[in-house]
Write a protein that holds these residues in place. Structure first.
Motif, PDB file in Angstrom:
ATOM      1  N   ALA A  23     -42.759 -29.300  24.715  1.00  0.00           N
ATOM      2  CA  ALA A  23     -40.908 -28.142  25.188  1.00  0.00           C
ATOM      3  C   ALA A  23     -41.369 -27.702  25.000  1.00  0.00           C
ATOM      4  N   SER A  24     -40.547 -26.526  25.312  1.00  0.00           N
ATOM      5  CA  SER A  24     -40.335 -24.939  25.835  1.00  0.00           C
ATOM      6  C   SER A  24     -38.411 -24.765  25.749  1.00  0.00           C
ATOM      7  N   ILE A  25     -37.557 -26.014  26.014  1.00  0.00           N
ATOM      8  CA  ILE A  25     -36.360 -26.078  26.563  1.00  0.00           C
ATOM      9  C   ILE A  25     -35.594 -25.632  25.511  1.00  0.00           C
ATOM     10  N   PHE A  27     -36.052 -22.978  24.306  1.00  0.00           N
ATOM     11  CA  PHE A  27     -35.651 -21.216  23.723  1.00  0.00           C
ATOM     12  C   PHE A  27     -35.727 -21.213  25.625  1.00  0.00           C
ATOM     13  N   ASP A  28     -36.681 -21.916  26.212  1.00  0.00           N
ATOM     14  CA  ASP A  28     -36.562 -20.900  27.461  1.00  0.00           C
ATOM     15  C   ASP A  28     -35.825 -21.396  28.422  1.00  0.00           C
ATOM     16  N   ARG A  29     -34.649 -21.791  28.328  1.00  0.00           N
ATOM     17  CA  ARG A  29     -32.958 -22.223  28.590  1.00  0.00           C
ATOM     18  C   ARG A  29     -32.420 -20.009  28.383  1.00  0.00           C
ATOM     19  N   GLU A  83     -39.326 -31.501  29.571  1.00  0.00           N
ATOM     20  CA  GLU A  83     -40.355 -29.728  28.840  1.00  0.00           C
ATOM     21  C   GLU A  83     -39.127 -29.048  28.779  1.00  0.00           C
ATOM     22  N   ASP A  84     -39.348 -28.153  29.918  1.00  0.00           N
ATOM     23  CA  ASP A  84     -38.807 -26.587  30.353  1.00  0.00           C
ATOM     24  C   ASP A  84     -37.771 -26.404  31.337  1.00  0.00           C
ATOM     25  N   ILE A  85     -37.204 -24.800  30.758  1.00  0.00           N
ATOM     26  CA  ILE A  85     -36.356 -24.475  32.024  1.00  0.00           C
ATOM     27  C   ILE A  85     -36.630 -25.149  33.299  1.00  0.00           C
ATOM     28  N   HIS A  86     -37.668 -24.628  33.522  1.00  0.00           N
ATOM     29  CA  HIS A  86     -38.346 -24.731  35.417  1.00  0.00           C
ATOM     30  C   HIS A  86     -37.670 -25.803  36.082  1.00  0.00           C
ATOM     31  N   MET A  87     -37.740 -27.716  34.994  1.00  0.00           N
ATOM     32  CA  MET A  87     -38.257 -28.245  35.946  1.00  0.00           C
ATOM     33  C   MET A  87     -36.502 -29.654  35.058  1.00  0.00           C
ATOM     34  N   SER A 109     -45.680 -22.463  42.417  1.00  0.00           N
ATOM     35  CA  SER A 109     -46.443 -23.580  40.161  1.00  0.00           C
ATOM     36  C   SER A 109     -45.518 -23.376  39.408  1.00  0.00           C
ATOM     37  N   ARG A 110     -45.285 -23.938  38.431  1.00  0.00           N
ATOM     38  CA  ARG A 110     -44.766 -23.380  36.995  1.00  0.00           C
ATOM     39  C   ARG A 110     -45.178 -22.229  36.491  1.00  0.00           C
ATOM     40  N   ASN A 111     -47.169 -21.744  36.910  1.00  0.00           N
ATOM     41  CA  ASN A 111     -47.094 -20.775  36.556  1.00  0.00           C
ATOM     42  C   ASN A 111     -46.651 -19.440  37.179  1.00  0.00           C
ATOM     43  N   ASP A 112     -47.037 -19.768  38.422  1.00  0.00           N
ATOM     44  CA  ASP A 112     -46.592 -18.179  38.735  1.00  0.00           C
ATOM     45  C   ASP A 112     -44.660 -18.455  38.685  1.00  0.00           C
ATOM     46  N   GLN A 113     -43.479 -19.078  38.699  1.00  0.00           N
ATOM     47  CA  GLN A 113     -42.569 -19.279  37.877  1.00  0.00           C
ATOM     48  C   GLN A 113     -42.296 -18.779  37.032  1.00  0.00           C
ATOM     49  N   VAL A 114     -43.262 -18.994  35.682  1.00  0.00           N
ATOM     50  CA  VAL A 114     -42.571 -19.260  34.498  1.00  0.00           C
ATOM     51  C   VAL A 114     -43.188 -17.056  34.822  1.00  0.00           C
ATOM     52  N   ALA A 115     -44.022 -16.871  35.177  1.00  0.00           N
ATOM     53  CA  ALA A 115     -44.671 -15.368  34.611  1.00  0.00           C
ATOM     54  C   ALA A 115     -43.060 -14.723  35.659  1.00  0.00           C
ATOM     55  N   THR A 317     -57.116 -18.554  33.800  1.00  0.00           N
ATOM     56  CA  THR A 317     -55.745 -17.959  33.597  1.00  0.00           C
ATOM     57  C   THR A 317     -54.964 -18.341  33.422  1.00  0.00           C
ATOM     58  N   TYR A 318     -54.789 -19.520  32.829  1.00  0.00           N
ATOM     59  CA  TYR A 318     -53.105 -19.874  32.378  1.00  0.00           C
ATOM     60  C   TYR A 318     -53.811 -20.680  31.225  1.00  0.00           C
ATOM     61  N   SER A 319     -53.167 -20.693  30.173  1.00  0.00           N
ATOM     62  CA  SER A 319     -53.386 -22.097  29.776  1.00  0.00           C
ATOM     63  C   SER A 319     -52.059 -21.929  27.847  1.00  0.00           C
ATOM     64  N   LYS A 320     -51.753 -23.304  28.000  1.00  0.00           N
ATOM     65  CA  LYS A 320     -50.677 -23.559  27.536  1.00  0.00           C
ATOM     66  C   LYS A 320     -50.078 -22.313  26.126  1.00  0.00           C
ATOM     67  N   ASP A 321     -50.779 -22.360  25.712  1.00  0.00           N
ATOM     68  CA  ASP A 321     -50.394 -21.053  24.768  1.00  0.00           C
ATOM     69  C   ASP A 321     -50.256 -19.609  24.422  1.00  0.00           C
ATOM     70  N   MET A 322     -49.539 -19.813  26.339  1.00  0.00           N
ATOM     71  CA  MET A 322     -49.087 -18.481  26.290  1.00  0.00           C
ATOM     72  C   MET A 322     -47.666 -18.658  26.405  1.00  0.00           C
ATOM     73  N   GLN A 323     -46.895 -20.427  26.271  1.00  0.00           N
ATOM     74  CA  GLN A 323     -45.874 -20.659  26.149  1.00  0.00           C
ATOM     75  C   GLN A 323     -44.808 -20.232  25.204  1.00  0.00           C
ATOM     76  N   GLU A 324     -46.421 -19.730  24.170  1.00  0.00           N
ATOM     77  CA  GLU A 324     -45.677 -18.825  22.584  1.00  0.00           C
ATOM     78  C   GLU A 324     -45.365 -17.706  22.603  1.00  0.00           C
ATOM     79  N   ASP A 325     -45.933 -17.048  23.772  1.00  0.00           N
ATOM     80  CA  ASP A 325     -44.978 -15.961  24.218  1.00  0.00           C
ATOM     81  C   ASP A 325     -43.455 -15.053  24.275  1.00  0.00           C
ATOM     82  N   LYS A 326     -42.307 -16.929  23.911  1.00  0.00           N
ATOM     83  CA  LYS A 326     -41.579 -16.410  24.834  1.00  0.00           C
ATOM     84  C   LYS A 326     -40.339 -16.102  23.249  1.00  0.00           C
ATOM     85  N   GLU A 327     -40.568 -16.713  22.714  1.00  0.00           N
ATOM     86  CA  GLU A 327     -39.385 -16.798  20.960  1.00  0.00           C
ATOM     87  C   GLU A 327     -39.730 -15.943  20.340  1.00  0.00           C
TER      88      GLU A 327
HETATM   89  N1  ARG Z   1     -43.210 -24.180  29.369  1.00  0.00           N
HETATM   90  C1  ARG Z   1     -44.213 -23.501  29.980  1.00  0.00           C
HETATM   91  C2  ARG Z   1     -44.269 -21.809  29.408  1.00  0.00           C
HETATM   92  O1  ARG Z   1     -43.523 -21.366  28.960  1.00  0.00           O
HETATM   93  C3  ARG Z   1     -44.395 -23.218  31.563  1.00  0.00           C
HETATM   94  C4  ARG Z   1     -45.649 -23.402  32.120  1.00  0.00           C
HETATM   95  C5  ARG Z   1     -45.855 -24.372  32.286  1.00  0.00           C
HETATM   96  N2  ARG Z   1     -47.705 -24.071  33.587  1.00  0.00           N
HETATM   97  C6  ARG Z   1     -48.037 -25.151  32.961  1.00  0.00           C
HETATM   98  N3  ARG Z   1     -49.536 -24.858  33.724  1.00  0.00           N
HETATM   99  N4  ARG Z   1     -48.061 -26.560  31.807  1.00  0.00           N
HETATM  100  O2  ARG Z   1     -45.056 -21.167  29.808  1.00  0.00           O
END
Ligand code: ARG
Length: 459
Positions: A23-25, A27-29, A83-87, A109-115, A317-327
Motif C-alpha cells: 500500500a502507498s495510500i 503517503f500518496d494521498r 492500495e493507492d490514491i488512484h484506486m 493505466s495506473r502507470n501513466d496515471q502515477v507518472a 518499464t514500470y516496476s513496483k520499486d518505483m513506488q518508493e520514489d514518493k516519500e
Molecule cells: N501506487 C503505484 C505507485 O506509486 C501506482 C502504480 C501502480 N502500477 C502498477 N502497475 N502496479 O507506483
C-alpha cells in the motif's frame, strides 16, 4: 476477498503483510489533487474523442469534484486495501456515480496515471522552491543594502584574508541562490511533457488525444515515447539534485551564522524568534534554527541517493520499486521549503554587529595584500618581491604584538627603503575595500551595482 479493481483472476485476497508492503495510500494521498485534475482532463478527452458518452464524462467530472472536496474537508475514508490514491479515488467515484465511474480508466493505466500525478506534483514544487528562494534573496538584498559599506573580514581557510563588506558577503549568497532558482526552472521546463496516454507502457488502441490532455494539464507537449513516459523518474531526480545543491548552499550560510553568533566572533546577533535557550545553562541562547538548516541537507541528499539507488538497474518499464520514489521526494521537498523559510526569517532578523565586524576586519594583518600592492604600484617592485617584503613586515608586527598600521615608518623602511608614509593610507580597511573596484569586487560601489541588478531582476 479478491481486489475489486484487478481481482478477476484472483481467488484469494492478499496476506496482511502483503497489503502493508504494497500500500502507498499512507503517503500518496498527497497526490490527490493532481490525480483528480488528471482524471478530469482524461474524462473530458474521452468524451471529445467519442470514446465515452458526454453524459458519462460529465458525471465523472462532477463526481471527481465531490471526491476532491471530501478529501479536502477530511471526510474521505482512505482504505489501505485499495492500495493507492488512484484506486481510492476511483472506488469512491463508483460509490458516488455508479457505473460511469468504470469508464474513466479507458485507455489509461495506473502507470501513466502515477507518472502524471507525480510529475505535476514535482512541477508545482519547482515553482514553490523558486518562490521560496526569491523570498530569501529579497531578505538578503535588504541586509546587503543596509551594509553595503560595513567592513568585515573575508576569509579563506577560515583565516582572515582581506577585508570585504557585509553587503558583498550577502550578495554572494544571492548569486548562489539565483543559480539554484535557475536549476529548478530548467528542471521544470524539461519535465513539462505529459506522460498521460502512454497507458500501461505501449500506448493504447483507443483514439485518444494526447495533445488535448497535455494542454489541459499545462504541459508543453505529450511525452514522445510511451515506454520512457512510464519508466523514468529523472524529473524527480533532477528536482532532488537541485534541492541538494540548494540545501548545500543553505547549510554553508547556516554554518556561518552559527560561527558568527558565537561569543568568540560576535559578528551577528540572532533574534530571539529563531533561537532557543538551555534547560540547564541560563545564559544560553542557541542558534537552533541555523543548526537545523545546516543539517537539512542530510535528509535531502539522503533522498537523492535513495532514489538514484532505487532507479539504477531497473529494467524498462514500470516496476513496483518505483513506488518508493514518493516519500523521499515529499520529505526532501518539505525539508527544503522549511529550510528556505527558516533562513528567510533568520536573515530578516539578523543584527550585524558593525563594530566587532570592523575590528575583526582590521585584525589578522588583513591589509597585507594592500601593502604588497602598494610596493608594486609606488615602488615598482615585482609582486613576488613585494609579497616577500610584506611577509617580513607581518612577521615583525607579529613579534611586536601589533597590527601592520601600528608599525613605525622606520620599522617599515627596515624592510624596504622605498617605503614612505603614504603607505599608511592603504593599510586602513575602508581604503582597502574601496580600492577593490574590479568588476564583482568588494568596493561598495561594485556591491551597490550588484544589488541594483538583482533588485531589478527580482522586482
Ligand atoms: N501506487 C503505484 C505507485 O506509486 C501506482 C502504480 C501502480 N502500477 C502498477 N502497475 N502496479 O507506483
Amino acid at each position: 476477498n479478491a481486489n475489486s479493481m484487478w481481482g478477476g483472476r484472483f481467488a484469494a485476497g492478499p496476506d496482511a503483510i502483503m497489503e502493508a508492503i504494497n500500500a502507498s495510500i499512507g503517503f500518496d494521498r498527497r497526490l490527490a489533487a493532481q490525480d483528480i485534475e488528471g482524471s478530469r482532463a482524461h474524462a473530458a478527452m474521452l468524451a471529445s474523442t467519442g470514446i465515452i458518452e458526454p453524459s458519462d464524462a460529465e458525471a465523472i467530472r462532477e463526481g471527481l469534484l465531490t471526491v476532491l472536496s471530501e478529501i479536502e474537508t477530511g471526510t474521505f475514508q482512505f482504505s489501505t486495501a485499495l492500495e493507492d490514491i488512484h484506486m481510492n479515488v476511483e472506488a469512491r467515484l463508483k460509490d458516488l456515480i455508479g457505473e460511469p465511474a468504470g469508464r474513466l480508466h479507458t485507455g489509461r493505466s495506473r502507470n501513466d496515471q502515477v507518472a502524471l500525478d507525480f510529475r505535476m506534483w514535482v512541477r508545482d514544487q519547482c515553482d514553490a522552491a523558486i518562490v521560496g528562494i526569491e523570498a530569501l534573496q529579497k531578505a538578503l538584498l535588504v541586509q546587503a543594502e543596509a551594509g553595503a559599506d560595513w567592513v568585515m573580514p573575508g576569509f579563506t581557510h577560515l583565516q582572515t584574508a582581506q577585508p570585504v563588506t557585509w553587503g558583498h558577503h550577502m550578495m554572494a549568497y544571492v548569486e548562489m541562490l539565483g543559480r539554484d532558482a535557475s536549476r529548478f526552472a530548467d528542471a521544470r521546463a524539461r519535465m513539462n511533457e505529459s506522460p498521460l496516454g502512454a497507458a500501461a507502457l505501449a500506448g493504447t488502441s483507443f483514439p485518444i488525444d494526447r495533445e488535448m490532455t497535455a494542454t489541459a494539464l499545462g504541459f508543453d507537449r505529450p511525452a514522445a515515447n510511451s515506454l520512457d513516459a512510464v519508466a523514468d523518474r529523472d524529473f524527480a531526480l533532477e528536482f532532488l539534485s537541485a534541492s541538494t545543491i540548494c540545501a548545500m548552499h543553505l547549510s554553508r550560510f547556516a554554518e556561518e551564522l552559527v560561527i558568527w553568533s558565537s561569543a568568540q566572533f560576535r559578528f551577528v546577533t540572532m533574534s530571539d524568534r529563531f533561537s532557543t535557550g538551555s534547560s540547564i545553562m541560563p545564559q544560553k541562547k542557541n542558534p537552533d534554527a541555523a543548526e537545523l538548516v545546516r543539517a537539512k541537507i542530510g535528509r535531502i541528499m539522503g533522498a537523492t541517493v535513495g532514489l538514484f539507488t532505487v532507479m539504477k538497474g531497473l529494467p524498462l518499464t514500470y516496476s513496483k520499486d518505483m513506488q518508493e520514489d514518493k516519500e523521499q521526494v515529499f520529505d526532501a521537498a518539505d525539508s527544503l521549503m522549511l529550510a528556505l523559510a527558516a533562513m528567510e526569517g533568520m536573515v530578516g532578523d539578523i543584527t550585524a554587529n558593525v563594530d566587532p565586524l570592523r575590528a575583526a576586519a582590521a585584525s589578522g594583518f588583513s591589509t597585507a595584500t594592500d601593502l604588497a600592492d602598494w610596493l608594486v604600484r609606488e615602488a615598482g617592485l615585482p609582486f613576488r618581491d613585494a609579497h616577500h617584503v610584506t611577509g617580513r613586515l607581518v612577521a615583525l608586527a607579529e613579534a611586536e604584538g601589533c597590527d601592520l598600521p601600528d608599525l613605525t615608518l622606520d620599522q617599515m623602511k627596515s624592510a624596504h627603503g622605498a617605503i614612505t608614509s603614504s603607505v599608511f593610507d592603504v593599510l586602513g580597511v575602508d581604503n582597502s575595500v574601496a580600492s577593490r573596484t574590479s568588476y564583482g569586487g568588494t568596493a561598495p560601489d561594485q556591491v551597490r551595482a550588484q544589488i541594483k541588478r538583482w533588485k531589478e531582476r527580482l522586482a
